[in-house]
Design an enzyme around this catalytic site. Structure first.
Site, mmCIF file in Angstrom:
data_model
loop_
_atom_site.group_PDB
_atom_site.id
_atom_site.type_symbol
_atom_site.label_atom_id
_atom_site.label_comp_id
_atom_site.label_asym_id
_atom_site.label_seq_id
_atom_site.Cartn_x
_atom_site.Cartn_y
_atom_site.Cartn_z
ATOM 1 N N CYS A 62 -16.794 12.782 24.500
ATOM 2 C CA CYS A 62 -16.147 11.857 23.332
ATOM 3 C C CYS A 62 -17.017 11.088 22.474
ATOM 4 O O CYS A 62 -18.221 11.093 22.750
ATOM 5 C CB CYS A 62 -15.287 10.859 24.092
ATOM 6 S SG CYS A 62 -15.965 9.670 25.053
ATOM 7 N N ALA A 65 -19.145 8.647 24.428
ATOM 8 C CA ALA A 65 -20.231 9.266 24.795
ATOM 9 C C ALA A 65 -21.616 9.528 23.947
ATOM 10 O O ALA A 65 -22.696 9.330 24.325
ATOM 11 C CB ALA A 65 -19.939 10.660 25.454
ATOM 12 N N ARG A 96 -27.972 10.798 32.121
ATOM 13 C CA ARG A 96 -28.656 11.807 31.441
ATOM 14 C C ARG A 96 -30.145 12.004 31.450
ATOM 15 O O ARG A 96 -30.838 12.809 31.149
ATOM 16 C CB ARG A 96 -28.537 11.255 29.771
ATOM 17 C CG ARG A 96 -28.835 12.401 28.628
ATOM 18 C CD ARG A 96 -27.941 11.875 27.547
ATOM 19 N NE ARG A 96 -28.409 12.318 26.319
ATOM 20 C CZ ARG A 96 -29.247 11.392 25.345
ATOM 21 N NH1 ARG A 96 -29.457 10.215 25.773
ATOM 22 N NH2 ARG A 96 -29.456 11.837 24.274
ATOM 23 N N HIS A 196 -22.430 9.808 17.361
ATOM 24 C CA HIS A 196 -24.125 9.954 16.893
ATOM 25 C C HIS A 196 -23.697 9.142 15.407
ATOM 26 O O HIS A 196 -24.800 8.370 15.060
ATOM 27 C CB HIS A 196 -24.430 11.634 16.670
ATOM 28 C CG HIS A 196 -24.542 12.059 17.913
ATOM 29 N ND1 HIS A 196 -24.249 13.517 17.656
ATOM 30 C CD2 HIS A 196 -24.489 11.918 19.125
ATOM 31 C CE1 HIS A 196 -24.415 14.143 19.140
ATOM 32 N NE2 HIS A 196 -24.366 13.182 19.690
HETATM 33 FE FE1 CFM Z 1 -29.408 16.490 20.178
HETATM 34 FE FE2 CFM Z 1 -28.653 18.146 22.064
HETATM 35 FE FE3 CFM Z 1 -27.439 15.761 21.734
HETATM 36 FE FE4 CFM Z 1 -29.734 15.639 22.830
HETATM 37 FE FE5 CFM Z 1 -28.449 15.780 25.221
HETATM 38 FE FE6 CFM Z 1 -27.289 18.007 24.285
HETATM 39 FE FE7 CFM Z 1 -26.045 15.742 24.169
HETATM 40 MO MO1 CFM Z 1 -26.331 16.766 26.529
HETATM 41 S S1 CFM Z 1 -30.541 17.361 21.912
HETATM 42 S S2 CFM Z 1 -28.711 14.556 21.351
HETATM 43 S S3 CFM Z 1 -30.518 15.049 24.612
HETATM 44 S S4 CFM Z 1 -27.487 17.497 20.418
HETATM 45 S S5 CFM Z 1 -28.368 17.604 26.092
HETATM 46 S S6 CFM Z 1 -28.156 19.654 23.161
HETATM 47 S S7 CFM Z 1 -25.354 17.607 24.827
HETATM 48 S S8 CFM Z 1 -26.702 14.511 25.947
HETATM 49 S S9 CFM Z 1 -25.421 14.980 22.199
HETATM 50 C C1 HCA Z 2 -22.605 13.754 27.046
HETATM 51 C C2 HCA Z 2 -24.090 13.835 27.734
HETATM 52 C C3 HCA Z 2 -24.700 15.070 28.126
HETATM 53 C C4 HCA Z 2 -23.402 15.564 29.368
HETATM 54 C C5 HCA Z 2 -23.951 16.855 30.193
HETATM 55 C C6 HCA Z 2 -23.353 17.627 31.040
HETATM 56 C C7 HCA Z 2 -26.076 14.802 28.767
HETATM 57 O O1 HCA Z 2 -22.418 14.768 26.351
HETATM 58 O O2 HCA Z 2 -21.952 12.705 27.132
HETATM 59 O O3 HCA Z 2 -22.459 17.773 30.572
HETATM 60 O O4 HCA Z 2 -23.984 18.324 31.869
HETATM 61 O O5 HCA Z 2 -26.935 15.581 28.370
HETATM 62 O O6 HCA Z 2 -25.914 14.197 29.515
HETATM 63 O O7 HCA Z 2 -24.583 15.984 27.251
#
Ligand code: CFM
Ligand code: HCA
Length: 544
Positions: A62, A65, A96, A196
């Site tokens: 969401c 998150a 995370r 983001h």
């Molecule tokens: Fe960039 Fe990602 Fe993301 Fe990320 Fe992550 Fe991710 Fe995420 Mo999980 S590099 S910031 S550190 S888009 S692993 S592939 S999904 S938290 S929002």
């Molecule tokens: C997020 C965080 C997450 C979840 C990871 C997962 C992460 O999207 O809220 O589903 O295992 O990297 O911690 O992407």
């Protein structure tokens, strides 16, 4: 038996989508693309960043998150207070695996080990939660005396209409420290991606550019979109230090308020994960004249290419030479490790479905082991992350940005200082480096035989596994055990399970060893029950 190359991907797609009701199949068809070039310059169009079809099991998260967990989560010396039910705060508390090193700032503050929440109850839903929020801010202030407090809105906050911005303004006045709120209600937008954007706006408005101290260093950069998962930032920092490049601030792995506030004094913004932080980069360019370019430190070759790109950007022979020395030094161990694992991994197949950048970046590491990625996709990325910014002439307005207030950003007359000649900044080229250019995932995948699948559903995941039987599947915690039940290794590319770092050269070696260990583990030979291999045993056991 037909090898995977002989399978016709279009008929696989038709077979998988045929199970859906026609309207759903039509919609999913636009997200499920066989990787092809449309013409010289562009790739097959893929639909992305739109609402998930209700009822489909998606892996998305969401807005809260994306804002609280992803972008702001790694900020160690801001008290990040969740205004909402206790679960929202609890489940976004360090899951995370973002690490931090508080010794890099004088006060050594680190609040990441605490979970701050207003623990909203029915009482607040009925009578309003502003009073409890005020109390929570006061309590956090009294206990920790932080420099900064930020407040995150969860779904109920928006539904009942608590004004977090009024409360934070009031408390900022009362307590005399920076306190601000995020309207990152979970339901806003279609995924983490909206969060983001909200977080980028908050950082830009309330934190960046408050401290004009100019630090020493010949090459000063910010590292954007690197969150220090499993210690990745530590290892990039170490590599930069070896090359003589100074990181003013990371956004936001191993970050600190002090570094953010000073980040507008850097020469250049380097973007690792473009999806989550490009808004800050664009706004910093507009207001302060700092150019940005895309880099990637996942994969040894990508790391070398990124270091060379930085050196060439500066165009300074001393840096160019130093970078070459470092590459030569580091590649010795990398090549040795590659040769070793290739003997056991060459030709093996991988699939990866992760967030908004890693499903692309990690393909580099698999290529270096001689492995092939046959299907990949993002949970919440936008079209340019698939098709590439340089191949998309104009990027359509993001579906999720309709909900987000765009900040009006203007040049800051006192601080605007184009780091390169203004005509080059406008043209987007410096020393032959095309600033802002980046290829999407599709450009790096083999044509006609691989797939890009956006916001993949659990049903599609299981079908792809059944049809292709990849040697490894990479995704997150929600997919992990389902995949393992299909009898194959599953590597989490979000949290890295318990592993990492995987960035830069040392991280690459670490990753090769991990994948070799997982794929070549003998355990997968033992997961079929004895009677599945020898049917006569079933009769024998039945008689016992
Ligand atoms: Fe960039 Fe990602 Fe993301 Fe990320 Fe992550 Fe991710 Fe995420 Mo999980 S590099 S910031 S550190 S888009 S692993 S592939 S999904 S938290 S929002
Ligand atoms: C997020 C965080 C997450 C979840 C990871 C997962 C992460 O999207 O809220 O589903 O295992 O990297 O911690 O992407």
């Amino acid at each position: 038996a037909a090898t995977w190359r002989e399978i016709d991907p279009e008929s696989v797609k038709t077979e998988i989508l045929a199970k859906y009701p026609p309207k759903v199949a039509r919609k999913r068809s636009k997200h499920f693309v066989v990787n092809k070039k449309k013409d010289e310059k562009s790739y097959e169009e893929i639909q992305a960043n739109v609402r998930t079809i209700p009822g489909i099991i998606s892996q998305r998260g969401c807005c809260y998150a994306g804002c609280k967990g992803v972008v702001m989560g790694p900020t160690r010396d801001i008290i990040n207070l969740t205004h909402g039910p206790v679960g929202c705060g609890f489940y976004s508390w360090l899951t995370r695996r973002n690490q931090t090193d508080p010794s890099t700032t004088p006060d050594g503050d680190n609040f990441m080990t605490y979970c701050f929440t207003t623990d909203m109850q029915e009482r607040e839903i009925v009578f309003g939660g502003e009073k409890k929020l005020r109390q929570a801010i006061q309590e956090a202030y009294d206990t920790f005396k932080p420099k900064m407090i930020s407040v995150f809105s969860t779904c109920p906050v928006g539904l009942i209409g608590d004004d977090v911005h009024a409360v934070t303004r009031e408390m900022q006045k009362k307590l005399g420290i920076t306190i601000f709120g995020f309207s990152c209600e979970g339901y806003k937008g279609v995924s983490q991606s909206a969060g983001h954007h909200v977080a980028n706006n908050g950082l830009f408005q309330h934190v960046i550019g408050k401290d004009d101290t100019v630090q020493e260093g010949e090459y000063k950069v910010n590292l954007l979109g690197e969150y220090n998962i499993g210690g990745d930032e530590f290892i990039i920092d170490e590599l930069f230090e070896k090359c003589g490049i100074k990181i003013i601030s990371t956004f936001s792995g191993n970050s600190s308020v002090d570094h953010f506030q000073n980040s507008h004094t850097a020469d250049l913004n380097l973007i690792m994960c473009h999806r989550s932080i490009n808004y800050v980069a664009d706004m910093m360019e507009e207001k302060y004249g700092i150019p940005w370019m895309k880099i990637n430190f996942l994969g040894a070759n990508a790391t070398s290419a990124s270091l060379r790109k930085i050196a060439q950007y500066y165009g300074d022979q001393k840096l160019i030479d130093r970078v070459e020395e470092v590459i030569a030094e580091e590649m010795v161990a990398v090549e040795k490790a590659q040769a070793d694992v290739r003997s056991r991994l060459e030709g093996k197949l991988a699939m990866m479905f992760v967030g908004g950048s890693r499903a692309h970046h990690y393909q580099e590491l698999f290529n270096e082991m001689g492995m092939q990625t046959i299907a990949a996709g993002y949970e919440f990325a936008h079209r340019d992350d698939y098709e590439g910014r340089n191949v998309l002439p104009t990027i359509k307005v993001d579906a999720d940005s309709r909900n987000i207030e765009e900040l009006e950003v203007k040049k800051d007359p006192e601080r605007y200082n184009p780091r390169i000649p203004e005509d080059e900044l406008a043209a987007g080229v410096r020393n032959g480096i095309e600033l802002k250019a980046y290829d999407g995932m599709m450009a790096d995948m083999e044509e006609n035989v691989t797939y890009a699948i956006d916001d993949i559903s659990q049903y599609e995941t299981e079908k792809m596994i059944e049809i292709y039987k990849p040697d490894i599947f990479c995704a997150g915690i929600k997919e992990k055990y389902m995949v393992q039940k299909h009898g194959m290794p599953m590597k989490q590319l979000h949290s890295y399970d318990s592993g990492g770092p995987y960035a830069a050269y040392k991280g690459a070696i670490n990753f090769y060893c991990e994948i070799d260990r997982m794929i070549n583990s003998k355990v997968w030979k033992h997961i079929r029950a004895p009677w599945e291999e020898n049917p006569q045993l079933a009769a024998m056991y039945a008689n016992e």
